[in-house]
Design a protein around this motif. Structure first.
Motif, mmCIF file in Angstrom:
data_model
loop_
_atom_site.group_PDB
_atom_site.id
_atom_site.type_symbol
_atom_site.label_atom_id
_atom_site.label_comp_id
_atom_site.label_asym_id
_atom_site.label_seq_id
_atom_site.Cartn_x
_atom_site.Cartn_y
_atom_site.Cartn_z
ATOM 1 N N ARG A 135 -10.634 4.629 -6.200
ATOM 2 C CA ARG A 135 -11.571 3.781 -6.924
ATOM 3 C C ARG A 135 -11.957 4.468 -8.236
ATOM 4 N NH1 ARG A 135 -9.605 1.099 -3.815
ATOM 5 N NH2 ARG A 135 -10.502 -0.235 -2.193
ATOM 6 N N ASN A 185 -2.680 0.873 -6.729
ATOM 7 C CA ASN A 185 -3.319 1.666 -7.769
ATOM 8 C C ASN A 185 -2.968 1.134 -9.152
ATOM 9 O OD1 ASN A 185 -3.320 4.103 -9.714
ATOM 10 N ND2 ASN A 185 -4.408 4.930 -7.944
ATOM 11 N N THR A 244 -3.334 6.821 -5.275
ATOM 12 C CA THR A 244 -3.344 6.309 -3.918
ATOM 13 C C THR A 244 -3.790 4.851 -3.920
ATOM 14 O OG1 THR A 244 -5.649 6.910 -3.473
ATOM 15 C CG2 THR A 244 -3.968 8.591 -3.035
ATOM 16 N N ALA A 245 -3.540 4.176 -2.807
ATOM 17 C CA ALA A 245 -3.940 2.775 -2.686
ATOM 18 C C ALA A 245 -5.444 2.614 -2.545
ATOM 19 C CB ALA A 245 -3.223 2.138 -1.494
ATOM 20 N N THR A 246 -6.126 3.647 -2.088
ATOM 21 C CA THR A 246 -7.564 3.550 -1.836
ATOM 22 C C THR A 246 -8.422 4.106 -2.962
ATOM 23 O OG1 THR A 246 -7.499 5.669 -0.648
ATOM 24 C CG2 THR A 246 -7.221 3.649 0.662
ATOM 25 N N ALA A 285 0.813 -1.217 0.000
ATOM 26 C CA ALA A 285 0.000 0.000 0.000
ATOM 27 C C ALA A 285 0.845 1.265 0.000
ATOM 28 C CB ALA A 285 -0.950 0.011 1.194
#
Length: 299
Positions: free
Chosen positions: A276, A203, A272-274, A167
């Motif tokens: 969507r 990502n 970013t890793a989050t 992450a």
């Protein structure tokens, strides 16, 4: 190519002639059919190591004129403002046009990385490249010696990333994807670090990978060429890999323009890793966010 006042884009600077750099590119390109002379050098002939270093890349140029076919109606994008307006332009440093066989890159020396890459892709080209084997990225990436050493990313910049949690890790994220390439030579060229940005590993491997696959799926359905411009958006003072490595973009974007129907849309994804995948934004909104007119030949 037109640039805003204060930005320079001279012809390519003379490449550094270090033996290690020469060896890196030869190692990356030789498995993909780079022509060799009887003495074992790339067919750049008697020149310096830097000439051998770039022997399998298109000739250097002062603009995108040599690869205008990679742009819609042959017209390269126009940089009109930075993310912070005119005051933000200087941090780009020297902008350099890099031509490759199947794509083009606008590289920013101040960021040690690309602003965008461009390609015009067809279903036939994707079918041609379907059986091309993707090389091992650990061996395929290389520093592009057409850029001055002080302006380019190096392999060592990413050396510590593999030890970080996924992450937090940064992949060497392609702008123009290797999988878009129609032959081994073009695929080898796509591993130039000038076509790469530090992209969050989650990502890169998950939502961005889906955006790339969906874009290829659209090209397979299109009735003609599709212009694809992939870019990186940088904050005014971006973080970097290490103390002086390539700048880390805060977001990635991909503009898709169907040359036949005239339809355009863009994917925008925070780096970013989050992050969507969200509904696409309009071409006009992408221009507003980036300060770049990507399709000056439109209309």
């Amino acid at each position: 190519m037109l640039l805003a006042a204060g930005l320079s884009m001279p012809g390519f600077a003379t490449a550094d002639t270090t033996r290690s750099l020469t060896r890196d590119l030869q190692r990356a390109l030789e498995p993909f059919g780079a022509p060799q002379s009887p003495g074992g050098r790339s067919s750049g002939g008697r020149g310096s190591p830097s000439q051998s270093r770039t022997a399998d890349l298109p000739p250097v140029s002062g603009s995108f004129q040599a690869c205008a076919s990679h742009f819609y109606r042959g017209q390269a994008p126009v940089v009109v403002a930075g993310p912070s307006g005119e005051a933000g332009l200087s941090r780009y440093g020297t902008l350099r046009a890099l031509c490759y066989d199947q794509f083009a890159v606008l590289h920013a020396g101040g960021l040690k990385g690309p602003l965008f890459s461009a390609e015009r892709l067809t279903a036939e080209e994707l079918r041609e490249g379907a059986d091309v084997k993707r090389p091992d990225g650990r061996k395929a990436f290389f520093a592009d010696a057409r850029l001055p050493e002080r302006e380019r990313a190096q392999l060592d910049d990413y050396a510590g990333e593999s030890r970080l949690p996924k992450a937090e890790r940064h992949d060497r994220g392609h702008l123009t994807p290797a999988r878009d390439m129609r032959d081994e030579r073009s695929m080898a060229q796509s591993f130039s670090l000038a076509n790469v940005v530090p992209q969050n590993a989650v990502n890169n491997q998950q939502p961005w990978n889906k955006i790339e696959k969906d874009t290829r799926a659209y090209v397979m359905r299109a009735s003609g060429p599709v212009t694809i411009i992939t870019g990186a958006y940088y904050e005014a003072r971006p973080a970097r890999l290490g103390e002086d490595g390539p700048a880390i973009p805060s977001a990635m974007y991909k503009l898709v323009h169907d040359d036949t129907t005239g339809r355009s849309w863009a994917h925008w994804l925070p780096n970013t890793a989050t992050a969507r995948i969200q509904p696409p934004i309009s071409y006009e909104e992408l221009v507003r966010r980036t300060g770049i007119k990507f399709l000056p030949g439109q209309g």
